[in-house]
Design a protein around this motif. Structure first.
Motif, mmCIF file in Angstrom:
data_model
loop_
_atom_site.group_PDB
_atom_site.id
_atom_site.type_symbol
_atom_site.label_atom_id
_atom_site.label_comp_id
_atom_site.label_asym_id
_atom_site.label_seq_id
_atom_site.Cartn_x
_atom_site.Cartn_y
_atom_site.Cartn_z
ATOM 1 N N ALA A 209 19.306 59.199 77.914
ATOM 2 C CA ALA A 209 20.139 60.211 78.627
ATOM 3 C C ALA A 209 19.599 61.447 79.482
ATOM 4 C CB ALA A 209 21.337 60.775 78.243
ATOM 5 N N SER A 210 20.447 61.326 81.094
ATOM 6 C CA SER A 210 19.521 62.574 81.426
ATOM 7 C C SER A 210 20.723 63.264 82.597
ATOM 8 C CB SER A 210 18.182 62.441 82.499
ATOM 9 O OG SER A 210 18.296 61.218 83.360
ATOM 10 N N ASN A 211 20.153 63.851 83.119
ATOM 11 C CA ASN A 211 21.135 64.936 84.348
ATOM 12 C C ASN A 211 21.069 63.309 86.061
ATOM 13 O OD1 ASN A 211 18.364 64.701 85.675
ATOM 14 N ND2 ASN A 211 18.196 67.027 85.720
ATOM 15 N N GLY A 212 20.618 62.489 85.790
ATOM 16 C CA GLY A 212 20.119 61.270 86.655
ATOM 17 C C GLY A 212 19.294 61.311 87.732
ATOM 18 N N LYS A 213 19.058 62.858 87.802
ATOM 19 C CA LYS A 213 17.853 62.681 88.798
ATOM 20 C C LYS A 213 16.691 62.908 88.538
ATOM 21 C CE LYS A 213 21.337 66.673 90.539
ATOM 22 N NZ LYS A 213 22.026 66.826 88.896
ATOM 23 N N LEU A 214 16.162 62.983 87.364
ATOM 24 C CA LEU A 214 15.124 62.436 86.927
ATOM 25 C C LEU A 214 14.901 61.470 86.175
ATOM 26 C CD1 LEU A 214 15.529 64.240 83.951
ATOM 27 C CD2 LEU A 214 14.300 66.036 84.965
ATOM 28 N N HIS A 215 16.195 60.470 86.259
ATOM 29 C CA HIS A 215 16.285 59.266 84.685
ATOM 30 C C HIS A 215 15.116 58.009 85.365
ATOM 31 C CE1 HIS A 215 18.497 57.867 81.944
ATOM 32 N NE2 HIS A 215 18.156 56.405 82.063
ATOM 33 N N ASP A 216 14.620 57.895 86.597
ATOM 34 C CA ASP A 216 13.699 57.041 86.570
ATOM 35 C C ASP A 216 11.880 57.135 86.537
ATOM 36 O OD1 ASP A 216 15.574 55.875 87.944
ATOM 37 O OD2 ASP A 216 14.642 55.720 90.299
ATOM 38 N N SER A 217 11.422 58.864 86.618
ATOM 39 C CA SER A 217 10.540 58.410 85.464
ATOM 40 C C SER A 217 10.583 58.775 84.415
ATOM 41 C CB SER A 217 10.088 60.278 87.150
ATOM 42 O OG SER A 217 10.549 61.316 86.337
ATOM 43 N N PHE A 218 11.861 59.923 84.391
ATOM 44 C CA PHE A 218 11.926 59.622 82.320
ATOM 45 C C PHE A 218 11.433 58.405 82.088
ATOM 46 C CE2 PHE A 218 15.375 61.048 79.236
ATOM 47 C CZ PHE A 218 14.279 60.929 78.304
ATOM 48 N N ILE A 219 12.636 56.808 83.048
ATOM 49 C CA ILE A 219 12.700 56.021 82.371
ATOM 50 C C ILE A 219 10.589 54.969 81.617
ATOM 51 C CG2 ILE A 219 13.586 53.336 82.501
ATOM 52 C CD1 ILE A 219 15.799 55.384 81.004
ATOM 53 N N SER A 220 9.865 55.774 83.157
ATOM 54 C CA SER A 220 9.811 55.174 83.488
ATOM 55 C C SER A 220 8.212 55.594 82.172
ATOM 56 C CB SER A 220 8.911 55.060 85.146
ATOM 57 O OG SER A 220 7.602 55.180 85.199
#
Length: 282
Positions: free
Chosen positions: A262-273
């Protein structure tokens, strides 16, 4: 959600009942801090239960049943220990029209040790979709509330997720799972994520971590091996605050998700990566 869609049956708002249940159980739990008399192991030496967990769940069940006798309830203490039993319990109930999903003490280990970071988590799903989420921290008297389509609030103030746009700016939380296999996966992820972010936190309550993401206090959170009752309420808090909740692979959240990001959405893609990369090395 328009006015006529407000979730109400018989004049009693679902959200009001969830808030009442969380507040009453939370206040009772607080009076028991340092005074529990029974302690037993569930799935592992790290997976604890006390009579306070059981008493709080019974209180919540009774309060819900008085208002909504035909609703179903999935509570942690009513399910046998272990991931298979949790998965089966959810499968048996997820098609119910109205399903309350309850964790009476999220952070039992903290409670047992007197570490003041635990919460009551209550969600209501309608045909598999979470429409009400409440997380209550009795030690700080903080009530996090979300209703589908109506935003999320703490102390009566509208919540919104944080603004960090990169992992390097992010304060990210995780938890340490009870099962050895999930613990191993989480440690691999921790090694991958820690160098990429501002810092890591691990408070010991998934529900509160998710509430903190919703409130903008954390940029993100991940953990392996959670259950519906750990994250259902938090998932709505985050969505209604403008964030994103998925599984570790980036697929959309649903009640059966056990490995959550879960995240603020703004860094979600890099987080998931980063999470995917660490999982690929397992």
């Amino acid at each position: 959600m328009s006015e006529q869609d407000t979730p109400v049956i018989g004049g009693k708002s679902f959200t009001a009942v969830a808030i009442n249940c969380a507040a009453k159980a939370g206040e009772w739990i607080k009076t028991k801090l340092g005074k529990h008399t029974s302690l037993s192991l569930k799935y592992s030496a790290q997976d604890l239960v006390t009579e306070v967990d059981k008493g709080a769940e019974k209180m919540i069940r009774n309060l819900i049943m008085i208002q909504f006798p035909h609703h179903s309830i999935l509570g942690e203490e009513g399910v046998e220990p272990g991931p298979e039993a949790s998965t089966q319990a959810l499968q048996d109930m997820q098609d119910e029209e109205y399903l309350w999903i309850v964790d009476p003490v999220d952070g039992t280990t903290n409670f047992v040790h007197g570490f003041p970071f635990f919460s009551v988590s209550i969600a209501l799903a309608h045909k598999g979709e979470v429409i009400v989420g409440v997380v209550y921290d009795p030690m700080r008297d903080e009530l996090f509330v979300a209703e589908k389509g109506k935003g999320a609030y703490v102390h009566g103030q509208r919540m919104s997720v944080s603004e960090e746009g990169t992992l390097h700016e992010g304060l990210i939380a995780t938890g340490f799972p009870a099962s050895p296999e999930n613990a191993r996966l989480n440690m691999q992820s921790l090694q991958a994520i820690a160098p990429q972010v501002r810092n890591i936190r691990s408070g010991g309550s998934a529900a509160l971590h998710m509430a903190y993401v919703a409130a903008g206090r954390l940029s993100g959170f991940w953990e392996y091996g959670l259950n519906a009752w750990d994250i259902a309420a938090g998932s709505l808090l985050i969505k209604e605050s403008g964030g994103i909740v998925t599984d570790i692979a980036g697929e959309p959240y649903h009640l059966g998700v056990r490995h959550v990001a879960a995240s603020n959405g703004k860094l979600h893609d890099s987080f998931i990566s980063e999470l995917k990369k660490s999982a690929a090395h397992s």
